[in-house]
Design a protein around this motif. Sequence first.
Motif, PDB file in Angstrom:
ATOM      1  N   ASN A  47      37.941  38.621  39.839  1.00 23.53           N
ATOM      2  CA  ASN A  47      39.252  38.933  40.395  1.00 23.53           C
ATOM      3  C   ASN A  47      39.140  39.947  41.536  1.00 23.53           C
ATOM      4  N   PHE A  50      38.181  37.937  44.546  1.00 25.82           N
ATOM      5  CA  PHE A  50      39.360  37.188  44.991  1.00 25.82           C
ATOM      6  C   PHE A  50      40.317  38.099  45.761  1.00 25.82           C
ATOM      7  N   GLU A  51      40.644  39.234  45.182  1.00 26.90           N
ATOM      8  CA  GLU A  51      41.575  40.163  45.836  1.00 26.90           C
ATOM      9  C   GLU A  51      40.986  40.748  47.113  1.00 26.90           C
ATOM     10  N   ASN A  54      41.236  38.172  49.813  1.00 24.50           N
ATOM     11  CA  ASN A  54      42.655  38.111  50.202  1.00 24.50           C
ATOM     12  C   ASN A  54      43.000  39.233  51.182  1.00 24.50           C
ATOM     13  N   GLN A  58      44.319  38.852  55.025  1.00 26.72           N
ATOM     14  CA  GLN A  58      45.605  39.417  55.455  1.00 26.72           C
ATOM     15  C   GLN A  58      45.424  40.370  56.632  1.00 26.72           C
ATOM     16  N   VAL A  91      38.531  30.006  46.583  1.00 26.28           N
ATOM     17  CA  VAL A  91      39.930  29.884  46.166  1.00 26.28           C
ATOM     18  C   VAL A  91      40.810  30.870  46.933  1.00 26.28           C
ATOM     19  N   ALA A  92      40.327  32.077  47.165  1.00 27.03           N
ATOM     20  CA  ALA A  92      41.098  33.046  47.957  1.00 27.03           C
ATOM     21  C   ALA A  92      41.364  32.505  49.353  1.00 27.03           C
ATOM     22  N   MET A  94      41.350  29.314  50.320  1.00 28.26           N
ATOM     23  CA  MET A  94      42.224  28.149  50.219  1.00 28.26           C
ATOM     24  C   MET A  94      43.675  28.553  49.938  1.00 28.26           C
ATOM     25  N   GLN A  95      43.859  29.556  49.083  1.00 27.13           N
ATOM     26  CA  GLN A  95      45.214  30.026  48.770  1.00 27.13           C
ATOM     27  C   GLN A  95      45.911  30.619  49.998  1.00 27.13           C
ATOM     28  N   ASN A  96      45.122  31.040  50.970  1.00 21.79           N
ATOM     29  CA  ASN A  96      45.669  31.588  52.216  1.00 21.79           C
ATOM     30  C   ASN A  96      45.744  30.536  53.321  1.00 21.79           C
ATOM     31  N   GLY A  97      45.544  29.275  52.958  1.00 16.54           N
ATOM     32  CA  GLY A  97      45.711  28.184  53.898  1.00 16.54           C
ATOM     33  C   GLY A  97      44.545  27.930  54.827  1.00 16.54           C
TER      34      GLY A  97
END
Length: 157
Positions: A47, A50-51, A54, A58, A91-92, A94-97
């Motif tokens: 995690n 992942f964070e 992210n 950002q 996954v991080a 992909m989750q952000n496009g």
Amino acid sequence: MERILGIDPGSRITGYGVVDVQGSRLSFVACGTIRTNQKYPFAYRLNEIFEGINEVIQLHDPVVAAVEDVFLASNPRSALKLGHARGAAVVAAMQNGLVVHDYSPRKVKQAVAGYGQAEKGQVQHMVGVILGLKGRPSADAADALAVAICHSNQFQF
């Protein structure tokens, strides 16, 4: 101009590197590492990766991610943990496009050092030369920048 996020996944240290590409010109944006806390269970550390990815996304707003693929380790348990860490980073992204591209360690080394068996020090040095860096990034950050450079070589933006 395209902004590429390169990721060198690791269960203890995940490197990241961000470069801008305009034509054939590469520009350094940022690099660093996400260090997980070894005192916590493995799931918690995933995690953290992942964070951390992210946050990098950002902050730097890349349009694509390039991730080093898992190499065959002599220890199956280590390879499995590396695969989990890589999965958290993917996954991080992909989750952000972001579209994610995979590159083998050999291909990454060839892209920056011209030799698929290059050592970490050679990769660090060549990344610094290619990006015109004054200092030498850490090994994990240099590997991530090398992944981003490798991706820029594969696609003419």
